[in-house]
Design a protein around this motif. Structure first.
Motif, PDB file in Angstrom:
ATOM      1  N   GLY A   1      -4.823 -10.782   8.524  1.00  0.00           N
ATOM      2  CA  GLY A   1      -3.383 -10.913   8.401  1.00  0.00           C
ATOM      3  C   GLY A   1      -2.702  -9.587   8.718  1.00  0.00           C
ATOM      4  N   THR A   2      -1.377  -9.595   8.654  1.00  0.00           N
ATOM      5  CA  THR A   2      -0.621  -8.363   8.851  1.00  0.00           C
ATOM      6  C   THR A   2       0.297  -8.143   7.649  1.00  0.00           C
ATOM      7  OG1 THR A   2       1.023  -9.566  10.164  1.00  0.00           O
ATOM      8  CG2 THR A   2      -0.672  -8.369  11.379  1.00  0.00           C
ATOM      9  N   LEU A   3       0.373  -6.897   7.234  1.00  0.00           N
ATOM     10  CA  LEU A   3       1.262  -6.516   6.136  1.00  0.00           C
ATOM     11  C   LEU A   3       2.035  -5.276   6.547  1.00  0.00           C
ATOM     12  CD1 LEU A   3       0.035  -3.788   4.615  1.00  0.00           C
ATOM     13  CD2 LEU A   3      -1.434  -5.439   3.526  1.00  0.00           C
ATOM     14  N   ARG A   4       3.128  -5.051   5.845  1.00  0.00           N
ATOM     15  CA  ARG A   4       3.931  -3.844   6.059  1.00  0.00           C
ATOM     16  C   ARG A   4       3.656  -2.912   4.890  1.00  0.00           C
ATOM     17  NH1 ARG A   4       9.857  -2.709   4.941  1.00  0.00           N
ATOM     18  NH2 ARG A   4      10.413  -1.068   6.407  1.00  0.00           N
ATOM     19  N   LEU A   5       3.144  -1.741   5.196  1.00  0.00           N
ATOM     20  CA  LEU A   5       2.805  -0.742   4.195  1.00  0.00           C
ATOM     21  C   LEU A   5       3.857   0.357   4.233  1.00  0.00           C
ATOM     22  CD1 LEU A   5       0.710   0.624   2.230  1.00  0.00           C
ATOM     23  CD2 LEU A   5      -0.256   1.690   4.292  1.00  0.00           C
TER      24      LEU A   5
ATOM     25  N   ALA B   1       2.055   3.154  -3.277  1.00  0.00           N
ATOM     26  CA  ALA B   1       2.801   2.663  -2.117  1.00  0.00           C
ATOM     27  C   ALA B   1       3.290   1.248  -2.419  1.00  0.00           C
ATOM     28  CB  ALA B   1       1.901   2.664  -0.880  1.00  0.00           C
ATOM     29  N   THR B   2       3.960   0.659  -1.446  1.00  0.00           N
ATOM     30  CA  THR B   2       4.341  -0.750  -1.547  1.00  0.00           C
ATOM     31  C   THR B   2       3.848  -1.476  -0.301  1.00  0.00           C
ATOM     32  OG1 THR B   2       6.508  -0.371  -0.540  1.00  0.00           O
ATOM     33  CG2 THR B   2       6.407  -0.351  -2.943  1.00  0.00           C
ATOM     34  N   VAL B   3       3.550  -2.762  -0.474  1.00  0.00           N
ATOM     35  CA  VAL B   3       3.208  -3.612   0.656  1.00  0.00           C
ATOM     36  C   VAL B   3       4.143  -4.809   0.658  1.00  0.00           C
ATOM     37  CG1 VAL B   3       0.776  -2.915   0.799  1.00  0.00           C
ATOM     38  CG2 VAL B   3       1.403  -4.886  -0.590  1.00  0.00           C
ATOM     39  N   ASP B   4       4.520  -5.205   1.848  1.00  0.00           N
ATOM     40  CA  ASP B   4       5.241  -6.454   2.047  1.00  0.00           C
ATOM     41  C   ASP B   4       4.273  -7.381   2.758  1.00  0.00           C
ATOM     42  OD1 ASP B   4       7.796  -5.529   1.076  1.00  0.00           O
ATOM     43  OD2 ASP B   4       7.947  -4.374   2.931  1.00  0.00           O
ATOM     44  N   VAL B   5       4.023  -8.530   2.140  1.00  0.00           N
ATOM     45  CA  VAL B   5       3.171  -9.552   2.728  1.00  0.00           C
ATOM     46  C   VAL B   5       4.011 -10.813   2.868  1.00  0.00           C
ATOM     47  CG1 VAL B   5       0.962  -8.577   1.960  1.00  0.00           C
ATOM     48  CG2 VAL B   5       2.214 -10.110   0.455  1.00  0.00           C
ATOM     49  N   ALA B   6       3.430 -11.842   3.467  1.00  0.00           N
ATOM     50  CA  ALA B   6       4.184 -13.063   3.740  1.00  0.00           C
ATOM     51  C   ALA B   6       4.824 -13.656   2.483  1.00  0.00           C
ATOM     52  CB  ALA B   6       3.283 -14.091   4.415  1.00  0.00           C
ATOM     53  N   ASP B   7       4.224 -13.429   1.287  1.00  0.00           N
ATOM     54  CA  ASP B   7       4.787 -14.025   0.069  1.00  0.00           C
ATOM     55  C   ASP B   7       5.587 -13.050  -0.793  1.00  0.00           C
ATOM     56  OD1 ASP B   7       2.751 -12.500  -0.981  1.00  0.00           O
ATOM     57  OD2 ASP B   7       1.794 -14.131  -2.076  1.00  0.00           O
TER      58      ASP B   7
END
Length: 162
Positions: free
Chosen positions: A48-52, A101-107
């Motif tokens: 998958g892809t996430l925004r870190l 840090a923070t991650v943005d994932v699809a949910d």
């Protein structure tokens, strides 16, 4: 001639300018669509892809990057591969200085704490990536240093000072 007798050739990696352009386009698509396009969960035999979002080690400012990941229970697992080029990616250098840090994932968004997997944990997580990419070891051999397997563990939301 069977495959087992063929010499294994080094994998082909696109030129650095191409990789950087694709990364920039991906980030742009994410930004233009306000995050509706550009992130996806791992499915089947696909990452998958996430925004870190990390804190810059020199600037103290937030920096975001979109990277590939797998899930291991509640953890997000990624590789600090720098497009298979030498050198560490900036986001990994930032995490070594500021592990939160923070991650943005699809949910949604999650707070995480990063560490490099070591020993048996690294071996097990590297094997997970090998299930997705049979050529992983050949790509990793393009780098002069070992590729870090990075574990992003969920953490509680930081307390705000009032």
């Amino acid at each position: 001639m069977s495959n087992e007798h063929r010499p294994v050739s080094a994998p082909r990696v696109p030129p650095r300018w191409f990789v950087r352009t694709v990364w920039a386009l991906h980030r742009g698509l994410y930004r233009v669509t306000a995050g509706r396009v550009g992130l996806r969960r791992p499915r089947g035999h696909s990452w998958g892809t996430l925004r870190l979002t990390t804190t810059g080690r020199r600037t103290g400012r937030e920096h975001s990057v979109i990277i590939a990941y797998l899930e291991d229970g509640p953890n997000y697992i990624t590789l600090a591969m720098n497009g298979w080029a030498d050198g560490e990616p900036a986001w990994w250098l930032n995490l070594q200085e500021h592990a939160e840090a923070t991650v943005d994932v699809a949910d949604g968004s999650h707070f995480v704490q990063a560490h490099a997997a070591q020993g048996e944990e690294r071996t097990r997580l590297w094997s997970l990536w090998q299930e997705i990419d049979a050529h992983l070891d050949a790509y990793a051999a393009l780098r002069s240093t070992e590729t870090a397997v990075v574990v992003l563990e969920p953490r509680p939301e930081p307390r705000r000072l009032s």
